[in-house]
Design a protein around this motif. Structure first.
Motif, short mmCIF file in Angstrom:
data_model
loop_
_atom_site.label_atom_id
_atom_site.label_comp_id
_atom_site.label_asym_id
_atom_site.label_seq_id
_atom_site.Cartn_x
_atom_site.Cartn_y
_atom_site.Cartn_z
N PHE A 128 0.85 -1.17 0.00
CA PHE A 128 0.00 0.00 0.00
C PHE A 128 0.90 1.23 0.00
O PHE A 128 2.08 1.14 0.30
CB PHE A 128 -0.92 0.00 1.23
N ARG A 129 0.36 2.38 -0.33
CA ARG A 129 1.14 3.61 -0.45
C ARG A 129 0.75 4.62 0.62
O ARG A 129 -0.26 4.46 1.30
CB ARG A 129 0.92 4.23 -1.83
N GLY A 130 1.54 5.67 0.70
CA GLY A 130 1.22 6.77 1.60
C GLY A 130 1.24 6.37 3.06
O GLY A 130 2.13 5.66 3.51
N SER A 131 0.22 6.80 3.78
CA SER A 131 0.17 6.53 5.22
C SER A 131 -0.09 5.06 5.52
O SER A 131 0.06 4.63 6.66
CB SER A 131 -0.90 7.40 5.89
N ASP A 132 -0.48 4.28 4.50
CA ASP A 132 -0.73 2.85 4.69
C ASP A 132 0.47 2.00 4.27
O ASP A 132 0.34 0.79 4.09
CB ASP A 132 -1.95 2.41 3.87
N ARG A 133 1.63 2.58 4.13
CA ARG A 133 2.78 1.84 3.61
C ARG A 133 3.29 0.77 4.57
O ARG A 133 4.16 -0.01 4.22
CB ARG A 133 3.89 2.79 3.18
N CYS A 134 2.73 0.70 5.75
CA CYS A 134 3.14 -0.34 6.70
C CYS A 134 2.45 -1.67 6.40
O CYS A 134 2.70 -2.66 7.06
CB CYS A 134 2.85 0.09 8.13
N ARG A 135 1.58 -1.70 5.37
CA ARG A 135 0.89 -2.95 5.05
C ARG A 135 0.93 -3.23 3.55
O ARG A 135 1.18 -2.34 2.75
CB ARG A 135 -0.54 -2.96 5.57
N ALA A 136 0.72 -4.52 3.23
CA ALA A 136 0.72 -4.96 1.85
C ALA A 136 -0.30 -6.08 1.71
O ALA A 136 -0.75 -6.66 2.71
CB ALA A 136 2.11 -5.46 1.45
N GLU A 137 -0.67 -6.38 0.47
CA GLU A 137 -1.65 -7.44 0.20
C GLU A 137 -1.01 -8.54 -0.64
O GLU A 137 -0.27 -8.26 -1.57
CB GLU A 137 -2.86 -6.88 -0.53
N LEU A 138 -1.31 -9.77 -0.30
CA LEU A 138 -0.77 -10.94 -0.97
C LEU A 138 -1.87 -11.63 -1.76
O LEU A 138 -3.00 -11.74 -1.28
CB LEU A 138 -0.18 -11.89 0.08
N GLY A 139 -1.54 -12.12 -2.95
CA GLY A 139 -2.46 -12.91 -3.75
C GLY A 139 -1.68 -13.93 -4.56
O GLY A 139 -0.51 -13.72 -4.87
N TYR A 140 -2.32 -15.04 -4.89
CA TYR A 140 -1.61 -16.10 -5.62
C TYR A 140 -2.57 -16.85 -6.52
O TYR A 140 -3.79 -16.77 -6.39
CB TYR A 140 -0.93 -17.07 -4.65
N GLY A 141 -2.00 -17.60 -7.44
CA GLY A 141 -2.75 -18.52 -8.29
C GLY A 141 -1.87 -19.71 -8.60
O GLY A 141 -0.67 -19.56 -8.85
#
Length: 180
Positions: A78-91
């Protein structure tokens, strides 16, 4: 059905030569059932999507089982003030389901993300409420089920509920010394 050990499952950067493998899962209706895209109608359209979407993604890795590309996994910060988190996805190609490949790949990707991005505190995964197999993968990989997000996203034009999972940088299952 061939079983794989943890050491048989590896991640590596995607390459243009992986397009043929990607075409298989992008054209598979079982794989696309809970994805934002429909199964691609032709190998050319699937390969084009792979080149435009997967190869340009900043953190997308090939999931390999004994050296063979069987899927891909991406982490999007995530960007900006939410840069402390990210999202994972797979296939993963459906012919490889049920062998522990996705669980191992999720663990490897999560650990790599926390190592590569020292500012990362939280990794999230959002799974369709009816996708029980992916929910099991997330739980086996050490993610915590936080709850149901009602009508959280559109799946093929219809509002869907999703289960949100998280893994924190401080969770005991995060291994900062694992090879990705």
């Amino acid at each position: 059905m061939e079983k794989y050990s943890d050491s048989d499952i590896t991640l590596r950067p995607l390459e243009i030569s992986d397009a043929d493998a990607a075409v298989k899962w992008y054209m598979d209706e079982k794989v696309s059932e809970f994805c934002s895209w429909e199964a691609f109608p032709s190998p050319e359209s699937a390969a084009d999507y792979f080149v435009r979407h997967d190869l340009t993604h900043p953190w997308n890795r090939a999931i390999c089982a004994s050296g063979r590309v069987v899927g891909s996994i991406a982490v999007k910060p995530f960007r900006g003030s939410d840069r402390c988190r990210a999202e994972l996805g797979y296939g993963v190609a459906s012919e490889y389901w049920g062998r522990g490949i996705a669980t191992r790949a999720v663990r490897l990707a999560a650990n790599a993300a926390f190592v590569e991005w020292g500012h990362l505190e939280r990794l999230e995964a959002v799974v369709d409420v009816e996708n029980a197999a992916s929910q099991r993968v997330m739980e086996k990989a050490g993610f915590v089920r936080e709850g149901v997000l009602r009508k959280y996203y559109l799946l093929k034009g219809k509002p869907r509920d999703a289960v949100i999972f998280s893994l924190l940088s401080t969770d005991a299952t995060v291994n900062y010394f694992i090879d990705a």
